[in-house]
Scaffold this motif. Structure first.
Motif, PDB file in Angstrom:
ATOM      1  N   UNK A  46       0.915  -1.402   0.063  1.00 26.00           N
ATOM      2  CA  UNK A  46      -0.184   0.028   0.000  1.00 26.00           C
ATOM      3  C   UNK A  46       0.823   1.267   0.013  1.00 26.00           C
ATOM      4  N   UNK A  47       1.950   1.421   1.061  1.00 18.89           N
ATOM      5  CA  UNK A  47       2.668   2.646   0.930  1.00 18.89           C
ATOM      6  C   UNK A  47       3.333   2.844  -0.117  1.00 18.89           C
ATOM      7  N   UNK A  48       4.059   1.842  -0.851  1.00 20.08           N
ATOM      8  CA  UNK A  48       4.715   1.837  -2.173  1.00 20.08           C
ATOM      9  C   UNK A  48       3.983   2.443  -3.162  1.00 20.08           C
ATOM     10  N   UNK A  49       2.746   1.682  -3.202  1.00 17.50           N
ATOM     11  CA  UNK A  49       1.838   2.426  -4.125  1.00 17.50           C
ATOM     12  C   UNK A  49       1.411   3.865  -3.960  1.00 17.50           C
ATOM     13  N   UNK A  50       1.102   4.226  -2.900  1.00 19.66           N
ATOM     14  CA  UNK A  50       0.722   5.802  -2.711  1.00 19.66           C
ATOM     15  C   UNK A  50       2.082   6.730  -2.869  1.00 19.66           C
ATOM     16  N   UNK A  51       3.386   6.233  -2.675  1.00 20.84           N
ATOM     17  CA  UNK A  51       4.538   6.895  -2.951  1.00 20.84           C
ATOM     18  C   UNK A  51       4.572   7.062  -4.415  1.00 20.84           C
ATOM     19  N   UNK A  52       4.432   5.756  -5.380  1.00 18.57           N
ATOM     20  CA  UNK A  52       4.542   5.910  -6.605  1.00 18.57           C
ATOM     21  C   UNK A  52       3.522   6.582  -7.285  1.00 18.57           C
ATOM     22  N   UNK A  53       2.164   6.633  -6.850  1.00 16.00           N
ATOM     23  CA  UNK A  53       1.025   7.736  -7.254  1.00 16.00           C
ATOM     24  C   UNK A  53       1.444   9.113  -6.949  1.00 16.00           C
ATOM     25  N   UNK A  54       2.180   9.244  -5.687  1.00 14.97           N
ATOM     26  CA  UNK A  54       2.383  10.740  -5.486  1.00 14.97           C
ATOM     27  C   UNK A  54       3.582  11.308  -6.476  1.00 14.97           C
ATOM     28  N   UNK A  55       4.646  10.374  -6.764  1.00 19.99           N
ATOM     29  CA  UNK A  55       5.459  11.170  -7.828  1.00 19.99           C
ATOM     30  C   UNK A  55       4.978  10.857  -9.168  1.00 19.99           C
ATOM     31  N   UNK A  56       3.763  10.068  -9.378  1.00 19.17           N
ATOM     32  CA  UNK A  56       3.199  10.158 -10.794  1.00 19.17           C
ATOM     33  C   UNK A  56       2.205  11.300 -10.990  1.00 19.17           C
ATOM     34  N   UNK A  57       1.338  11.788 -10.036  1.00 19.00           N
ATOM     35  CA  UNK A  57       0.633  12.692 -10.225  1.00 19.00           C
ATOM     36  C   UNK A  57       1.040  14.142  -9.672  1.00 19.00           C
ATOM     37  N   UNK A  58       2.147  14.240  -8.846  1.00 17.03           N
ATOM     38  CA  UNK A  58       2.728  15.306  -8.556  1.00 17.03           C
ATOM     39  C   UNK A  58       2.934  16.582  -9.440  1.00 17.03           C
ATOM     40  N   UNK A  59       3.504  16.115 -10.605  1.00 19.67           N
ATOM     41  CA  UNK A  59       3.683  17.329 -11.497  1.00 19.67           C
ATOM     42  C   UNK A  59       2.283  17.581 -11.943  1.00 19.67           C
ATOM     43  N   UNK A  60       1.267  16.775 -12.180  1.00 19.81           N
ATOM     44  CA  UNK A  60      -0.098  17.363 -12.516  1.00 19.81           C
ATOM     45  C   UNK A  60      -0.570  18.094 -11.291  1.00 19.81           C
ATOM     46  N   UNK A  61      -0.410  17.607 -10.020  1.00 21.71           N
ATOM     47  CA  UNK A  61      -1.136  18.514  -8.937  1.00 21.71           C
ATOM     48  C   UNK A  61      -0.300  19.953  -8.700  1.00 21.71           C
ATOM     49  N   UNK A  62       1.204  20.025  -9.041  1.00 21.52           N
ATOM     50  CA  UNK A  62       1.635  21.313  -8.658  1.00 21.52           C
ATOM     51  C   UNK A  62       2.056  22.015  -9.867  1.00 21.52           C
ATOM     52  N   UNK A  63       2.012  21.343 -10.890  1.00 18.64           N
ATOM     53  CA  UNK A  63       2.463  22.006 -12.313  1.00 18.64           C
ATOM     54  C   UNK A  63       4.084  21.850 -12.534  1.00 18.64           C
ATOM     55  N   UNK A  64       4.666  21.319 -11.484  1.00 15.94           N
ATOM     56  CA  UNK A  64       6.315  21.288 -11.526  1.00 15.94           C
ATOM     57  C   UNK A  64       6.660  20.073 -11.592  1.00 15.94           C
ATOM     58  N   UNK A  65       7.796  19.824 -12.019  1.00 13.69           N
ATOM     59  CA  UNK A  65       8.481  18.265 -12.105  1.00 13.69           C
ATOM     60  C   UNK A  65       9.295  18.336 -10.534  1.00 13.69           C
ATOM     61  N   UNK A  66       9.196  17.128 -10.321  1.00 16.99           N
ATOM     62  CA  UNK A  66       9.835  16.731  -9.188  1.00 16.99           C
ATOM     63  C   UNK A  66      11.367  16.629  -9.190  1.00 16.99           C
ATOM     64  N   UNK A  67      12.248  16.561  -8.443  1.00 21.20           N
ATOM     65  CA  UNK A  67      13.569  16.079  -8.760  1.00 21.20           C
ATOM     66  C   UNK A  67      13.620  14.665  -8.903  1.00 21.20           C
ATOM     67  N   UNK A  68      14.192  14.177 -10.158  1.00 21.92           N
ATOM     68  CA  UNK A  68      14.191  12.975 -10.525  1.00 21.92           C
ATOM     69  C   UNK A  68      15.333  12.222  -9.465  1.00 21.92           C
ATOM     70  N   UNK A  69      16.392  13.252  -9.426  1.00 20.21           N
ATOM     71  CA  UNK A  69      17.690  12.486  -8.539  1.00 20.21           C
ATOM     72  C   UNK A  69      17.200  12.101  -7.328  1.00 20.21           C
ATOM     73  N   UNK A  70      16.631  13.260  -6.613  1.00 15.20           N
ATOM     74  CA  UNK A  70      16.123  13.129  -5.059  1.00 15.20           C
ATOM     75  C   UNK A  70      15.184  11.764  -5.015  1.00 15.20           C
ATOM     76  N   UNK A  71      14.311  11.811  -6.238  1.00 17.33           N
ATOM     77  CA  UNK A  71      13.360  10.571  -6.166  1.00 17.33           C
ATOM     78  C   UNK A  71      14.118   9.299  -6.302  1.00 17.33           C
ATOM     79  N   UNK A  72      15.236   9.352  -7.189  1.00 18.33           N
ATOM     80  CA  UNK A  72      15.983   7.822  -7.052  1.00 18.33           C
ATOM     81  C   UNK A  72      16.426   7.568  -6.105  1.00 18.33           C
TER      82      UNK A  72
END
Lengths: 193, 532
Positions: free
Chosen positions: B397-423
């Protein structure tokens, strides 16, 4: 679809779902009597049967078979009673009424009322183990420091499955509130006050 | 025309600012954001409790906390994570995404939506306040088994009413989501065109409505047993404590699918996007989710094989439990088939989604082992169970929540997240979570019981390894928050589609979407174009 039609449709559906929620809340409570009936039919929570003396006398004794009956006594936490069985175990014949006497001492230093709850193990044997007389049928008032003899008459049905050689009869004494009704064999009942 | 447009805009822009905006909002995006932020805070509170647990278990003996407090930590960790972190997070995702995915202007019942969120802070204030009470927080386990739970001190009524509030919030959320999906879909958006996240949430919502009231009933019975002289679960009054376990798990097993079904929907959205291939077996995914939901109501007694059940009962619950592996297997094979011979790229959401598939399956396998009655007698209440449900809940469940957050975060905020931090977040989390939970399988098989502050010395080594994994996993989640905050504040402007392979109505809107979206329903062609 206009907004008003849509919003009234939303409201109708929401009320239906709220009704379903209410039904499921009721279902949670309905599980209580359902569980009780299920356990009485199958005997799986160790509830023993009750028989009249006449019914017990009508049973055919099976003198060729011996069944060991073990006794377990305990008192609930905080109840300063001393509760003992007549023996650790006795051997009986199925179909023969056996009388034994338990003993209880009130060490609490005050007059109290207790209620014993019986249980039979294994659960498959519970249906075939019946009592014609038992102190557990009633609440037991006990004066401080007094010893009381508690008689039980029981009978093992000859139809007891052949693989059961030992039946354990356990009693636990709880403190009964003086004004509470006899609640044995009932569950989830509200106080009568 | 221009006056009408200006008036229109003015009407939309008219909403309070500051704290009143958040208190009174009925906008699904605002409420979704509040749910998500709330659950993130709860994730860290529950996580802090887990750190205390792992700290005490770092070495045998009692070093840091007393046993009563330790038991409070295991109890509160579970309650906070289940009811405070994961369930509100899913409702937050649903609030943000369901109207966008089905082309609706908002949720069906916006005021109810506001109310269902604002119950939660009160519920958790009640629950967390017990930490400061005489007698301490509830310590009898989150399952609240009587008679132990009835020995809880002043915290007891707070626990019960907190559970009532959390339940009311979840039910209100579920009613809203069902009404939204049933009544608010854009014309042309038929049920079998719904994105799988919407499908899995619909099924979850029905599970919530059917199971949460049963929990409410069970805890109400506890309350009246303790304070009003009933004896539902008290043997002295003719009740039966085992009956609580039956009623509780009648709720409890559907509850675990409430936590995981939306995760299946998230994986089914992310994997096709980064595999650049349509999801394999859409309709089988829908039917598999529905079968899992149905089966979840007839397997509850596998949580209590050891209470003394007739053989027929044990066999029934064992077979029904193992049967769940079939629809779950369908899903796992569908995800794998979607990735098969595809053009995959490994952005952070995809990494978390793949890890979800692999690690959730490990949790599923240990679940199968636990479902087999004779071996469950050995595994029952050991760390093997702890390892199992953390694989399905944390790496599920938590991994899916994290995956979903990174997936839709650019849609929600309008900005790309940092891929380096994400990795960094992904690799640190995934390595440490396995160091944390995999050794707990060994501990359980070796006989270490759960919910104990101290243990026999033969369990020392693996506990130390597990604790080290726990600390690294806990600290890694700070990277998650840093990534989210950085992304919310700024970063590369996201396009509407964000991901090359993304399909669905939410990707036809700008990033971030306007405050009011789909005020007029999307055209049928847009819906068809979004489908694959």
């Amino acid at each position: 679809m206009t907004d008003t039609i849509r919003s009234s449709a939303n409201r109708r559906l929401a009320y239906k779902l709220l009704g379903l929620t209410g039904l499921m809340f009721g279902f949670g409570y309905a599980l209580v009597p359902l569980y009780n009936v299920f356990c009485e039919v199958t005997g799986i929570n160790g509830k023993t049967g009750e028989l009249s003396a006449a019914q017990a006398d009508a049973m055919q004794p099976d003198l060729s078979r011996e069944v060991t009956v073990e006794f377990v006594t305990s008192v609930s936490a905080g109840l300063a009673w001393q509760f003992s069985a007549p023996a650790q175990k006795i051997v009986v014949h199925p179909g023969v009424v056996t009388a034994v006497e338990f003993e209880v001492v009130n060490n609490a230093g005050r007059d109290m009322v207790g209620q014993a709850i019986p249980s039979v193990a294994p659960s498959t044997a519970a249906r075939y183990f019946s009592k014609t007389e038992c102190f557990c049928f009633n609440r037991q008032p006990l004066v401080a420091g007094k010893v009381s003899k508690l008689p039980v008459r029981f009978i093992v049905d000859p139809k007891l499955p052949a693989d059961v050689q030992t039946v354990t009869l356990g009693y636990t004494f709880f403190e009964a509130l003086p004004d509470a009704p006899d609640t044995n064999q009932k569950r989830g009942s509200l106080p009568s006050t | 025309m221009s006056t009408a447009a200006a008036h229109h805009d003015e009407h939309h822009a008219h909403h309070p600012s500051g704290i009143t905006r958040w208190l009174t909002t009925t906008n699904h995006k605002d409420i979704g954001t509040m749910y998500l932020v709330f659950s993130l805070i709860m994730f860290f509170i529950g996580g802090a409790m887990a750190m205390i647990i792992r700290l005490e278990l770092f070495q045998p003996g009692l070093q840091w906390v007393n046993p009563q407090f330790f038991n409070s930590m295991t109890t509160m960790h579970a309650l906070v994570m289940i009811f405070g972190a994961v369930m509100p997070a899913w409702t937050g995702f649903a609030n943000w995404l369901v109207p966008l995915m089905i082309g609706a202007p908002d949720m069906a019942l916006p005021r109810l939506n506001n109310w269902s969120f604002w119950i939660l802070p009160f519920a958790f204030t009640l629950l967390l306040s017990t930490l400061f009470m005489p007698g301490g927080a509830p310590a009898g386990g989150w399952t609240m088994y009587p008679p132990l739970v009835l020995q809880t001190g002043n915290a007891f009524p707070f626990l019960i009413f907190a559970v009532h509030f959390m339940g009311a919030s979840s039910i209100a959320g579920a009613i809203n989501i069902i009404a939204t999906v049933f009544n608010m879909r854009a014309p042309g958006m038929t049920l079998m065109k719904l994105p799988l996240f919407v499908w899995t949430w619909i099924i979850t919502a029905f599970l919530l409505i059917a199971s949460i009231p049963v929990l409410a009933g069970a805890v109400t019975m506890l309350l009246t047993d303790k304070f009003f002289g009933t004896s539902f679960f008290s043997a002295a009054g003719g009740g039966d404590p085992v009956m609580f376990q039956h009623i509780f798990w009648f709720f409890g097993h559907p509850e675990v699918y409430i936590l995981i079904l939306p995760a299946f929907g998230i994986a089914s959205a992310i994997i096709p996007t980064f595999a650049r291939k349509p999801l394999f077996g859409y309709s089988s995914m829908v039917y598999a989710s529905a079968s899992i939901a149905f089966l979840s109501f007839i397997v509850w007694a596998h949580h209590m094989f050891t209470v003394g059940m007739p053989l027929a009962g044990e066999l029934f619950f064992m077979y029904a439990t193992v049967l769940i592996a079939v629809p779950t297997g369908v899903k796992v094979f569908n995800w794998v088939a979607t990735m098969w011979q595809s053009s995959m790229t490994f952005e952070t959401p995809m990494l978390f989604a793949i890890a979800f598939v692999v690690l959730f399956t490990i949790g599923g396998f240990s679940g199968l082992m636990l479902g087999i009655t004779p071996v469950d007698f050995q595994y029952h209440d050991t760390y093997f169970v702890v390892a199992h449900f953390h694989y399905v809940l944390v790496t599920g469940a938590v991994y899916a929540l994290i995956a979903g957050t990174y997936f839709w975060l650019p849609k929600w905020t309008g900005h790309m997240y940092s891929e380096t931090l994400g990795k960094w977040h992904f690799w640190l989390s995934t390595i440490s979570v396995n160091v944390l939970f995999f050794p707990q399988h060994f501990l359980g098989l070796a006989g270490m019981p759960r919910r104990i502050p101290d243990y026999a010395v033969q369990f020392a080594d693996w506990n130390m390894v597990s604790s080290i994994g726990g600390f690294v996993f806990g600290l890694s989640q700070i990277l998650f928050v840093v990534g989210i905050v950085k992304c919310a504040r700024g970063g590369k402007q996201a396009t509407s589609q964000v991901w090359e392979g993304a399909h669905g109505l939410e990707w036809t809107l700008s990033s971030p979407p306007p405050y009011h979206s789909f005020s007029t329903p999307p055209a049928a062609a847009t819906i068809e174009g979004g489908m694959r």
